[in-house]
Design an enzyme around this catalytic site. Structure first.
Site, PDB file in Angstrom:
ATOM      1  N   LYS A  56      12.584  91.875 -19.687  1.00  3.63           N
ATOM      2  CA  LYS A  56      12.294  93.164 -19.047  1.00  3.63           C
ATOM      3  C   LYS A  56      10.833  93.560 -19.261  1.00  3.63           C
ATOM      4  O   LYS A  56      10.150  93.989 -18.330  1.00  3.63           O
ATOM      5  CB  LYS A  56      13.229  94.246 -19.594  1.00  3.63           C
ATOM      6  N   SER A  72      13.833  96.800 -23.565  1.00  2.00           N
ATOM      7  CA  SER A  72      14.894  96.893 -24.559  1.00  2.00           C
ATOM      8  C   SER A  72      16.227  96.533 -23.927  1.00  2.00           C
ATOM      9  O   SER A  72      16.410  96.678 -22.713  1.00  2.00           O
ATOM     10  CB  SER A  72      14.959  98.312 -25.140  1.00  2.00           C
ATOM     11  N   ASP A  73      17.136  96.060 -24.744  1.00  5.36           N
ATOM     12  CA  ASP A  73      18.470  95.748 -24.247  1.00  5.36           C
ATOM     13  C   ASP A  73      19.465  95.872 -25.389  1.00  5.36           C
ATOM     14  O   ASP A  73      19.105  95.712 -26.561  1.00  5.36           O
ATOM     15  CB  ASP A  73      18.525  94.328 -23.669  1.00  5.36           C
ATOM     16  N   GLN A  74      20.699  96.185 -25.021  1.00  4.02           N
ATOM     17  CA  GLN A  74      21.757  96.316 -26.024  1.00  4.02           C
ATOM     18  C   GLN A  74      22.999  95.584 -25.543  1.00  4.02           C
ATOM     19  O   GLN A  74      23.412  95.730 -24.391  1.00  4.02           O
ATOM     20  CB  GLN A  74      22.092  97.790 -26.271  1.00  4.02           C
ATOM     21  N   ALA A 109      17.927  95.190 -29.047  1.00  7.17           N
ATOM     22  CA  ALA A 109      16.641  94.501 -29.146  1.00  7.17           C
ATOM     23  C   ALA A 109      15.555  95.298 -28.444  1.00  7.17           C
ATOM     24  O   ALA A 109      15.810  95.995 -27.455  1.00  7.17           O
ATOM     25  CB  ALA A 109      16.744  93.112 -28.521  1.00  7.17           C
TER      26      ALA A 109
END
Length: 199
Positions: A56, A72-74, A109
């Site tokens: 991203k 960011s990612d979850q 992250a």
């Protein structure tokens, strides 16, 4: 003459991440990263979260090479299986039934990229969450109240979702909401942006 700090861009469509980044009181813009979030075969939830956070940031940075970009990612990790955003009421019911009475790790992250400076770094902030042994009625009441269909694992802890849980363990308190601000600040400092100085 003082050099102005680089532009800061949040590569995300998440309103939760935008609201969290606003806490740092720095000017920033938001841009959708347009990244395919499909897990790769056999990809572990932590690896998926880190890969997508970096992808991203890189996607937006490719259009703004002088900017510092946050991605960011979850991914919710249920016994090694990735659980994403439910999207629908029915999927949310399935997710919460699968997680009740269990321990889930929300792998959150964050990545920061600045192409012109050759900077790219990422960090992972796992959050261990223990769900209560929820009844179907409790799940339905929660979902109708919160409608958390855009949240990984259907868990929106900043609202009524806190009542689903028996414990949260994390060293970065905002990670569960979607952006670990302690790690974000550290990466921003490494990239040349100090939230307490903008130097």
């Amino acid at each position: 003459m003082l050099q102005s700090p680089p532009a800061l861009i949040l590569g995300s469509t998440s309103r939760y991440r935008r609201e969290l980044l606003e806490r740092l009181r720095m000017p920033f813009t938001v841009q959708s990263p347009e990244v395919d979030e499909t897990p790769r075969p056999g990809e572990a939830p932590a690896a998926l979260a880190v890969r997508l956070a970096l992808a991203k940031a890189q996607a937006v940075a490719s259009q703004h090479p002088d900017a510092v970009v946050i991605g960011s990612d979850q991914v919710a990790d249920l016994e090694g299986k990735p659980i994403g955003k439910p999207g629908t009421h029915e999927r949310a019911i399935e997710q919460l039934r699968a997680m009740r009475g269990k321990q889930i790790v929300f792998q959150t992250a964050v990545a920061v990229v600045c192409l012109s400076r050759g900077f790219a770094a990422q960090s992972l902030a796992p959050v261990v969450v223990r769900f209560r042994d929820l009844s179907d009625a409790e799940i339905e009441t929660y979902l109708l109240a919160e409608k958390p269909y855009d949240c990984a694992g259907s868990a929106k802890s900043e609202g009524l979702g806190i009542s689903l849980l028996s414990a949260i363990e994390s060293d970065d308190p905002t990670a569960l909401i979607g952006l670990p601000l302690i790690r974000t600040c550290e990466l921003l400092r490494q990239a040349g942006i100090n939230p307490l100085g903008r130097s």
